[in-house]
Each structure stands twice: as C-alpha cells, then as structure tokens.
Scaffold this motif. Sequence first.
Motif, short mmCIF file in Angstrom:
data_model
loop_
_atom_site.label_atom_id
_atom_site.label_comp_id
_atom_site.label_asym_id
_atom_site.label_seq_id
_atom_site.Cartn_x
_atom_site.Cartn_y
_atom_site.Cartn_z
N MET A 1 60.00 4.76 86.31
CA MET A 1 58.90 5.40 85.48
C MET A 1 58.27 6.69 85.67
SD MET A 1 56.56 1.83 85.66
CE MET A 1 57.13 1.22 87.29
N ASP A 6 55.27 4.75 79.82
CA ASP A 6 56.72 4.03 80.38
C ASP A 6 55.88 2.78 81.08
OD1 ASP A 6 58.73 5.63 79.96
OD2 ASP A 6 58.60 6.65 81.86
N ILE A 7 54.49 2.83 81.83
CA ILE A 7 53.88 1.76 82.34
C ILE A 7 53.52 0.96 81.23
CG2 ILE A 7 51.83 1.36 83.90
CD1 ILE A 7 52.16 3.87 85.03
N GLN A 9 54.88 -0.02 78.52
CA GLN A 9 56.13 -0.56 78.44
C GLN A 9 56.43 -1.63 79.14
OE1 GLN A 9 57.26 -0.51 74.98
NE2 GLN A 9 55.58 0.89 75.10
N PHE A 10 56.37 -1.27 80.55
CA PHE A 10 56.65 -2.18 81.71
C PHE A 10 55.74 -3.32 81.77
CE2 PHE A 10 55.86 -3.05 86.20
CZ PHE A 10 57.12 -3.48 86.53
N ARG A 13 56.22 -6.25 79.33
CA ARG A 13 57.24 -7.32 79.96
C ARG A 13 56.70 -8.39 80.29
NH1 ARG A 13 61.11 -3.27 83.04
NH2 ARG A 13 60.79 -4.96 84.60
N ILE A 43 56.59 -7.88 91.04
CA ILE A 43 57.11 -6.62 90.67
C ILE A 43 57.51 -6.14 92.30
CG2 ILE A 43 56.06 -5.86 88.63
CD1 ILE A 43 54.08 -4.30 90.03
N GLU A 47 58.44 -0.20 92.46
CA GLU A 47 57.68 -0.08 90.95
C GLU A 47 56.31 0.18 90.97
OE1 GLU A 47 60.62 -3.01 88.25
OE2 GLU A 47 59.60 -4.10 89.97
N ALA A 51 54.32 3.37 89.78
CA ALA A 51 53.45 3.15 88.59
C ALA A 51 52.06 3.55 89.05
CB ALA A 51 53.41 1.63 88.25
#
Length: 70
Positions: A1, A6-7, A9-10, A13, A43, A47, A51
């Motif tokens: 990330m 990006d975060i 989108q993470f 999930r 997580i 990660e 983040a």
Amino acid sequence: MKTIYDIQQFLKRFGTIIYIGDRIGDLELMEAELKDLYQAQLIEPREYQSALLIVRHEIRIQKELIGKHD
C-alpha cells in the motif's frame, strides 16, 4: 500500500467503505477500522503498520493545510 486510495481498496475487501465528507474524519475512521481489523487478527502486522503510517501522514498533511488557511 502506498496511497490512501490503496487503503480504501484494502478496506473494501473487508466490506468497509468510509465516506462522511470530512477528509480528516474519513482518515480517522480509516485508522480506527485498521486498528479493529488488526486486533481481530484479520490483517498482518506489516499491512497494519504500513497502512497506519500512510493514514497518519495524510492526517498530519490535512491538519497542516487547515492551519495555513486560518
């Protein structure tokens, strides 16, 4: 990330979409959600750390921008 996007989108999930219209508020909610995911062991530590650094950096930038406008 590497970015806030990006975060986002993470987090999607995990079924998490954060948008309240206040950039700092959004970022703080992202930070809280990341912490919850980490504490629930959903997580990896790497990660989470990555983040968290990005989110906290962006919070600092946004607060500095607000300070310049006052």
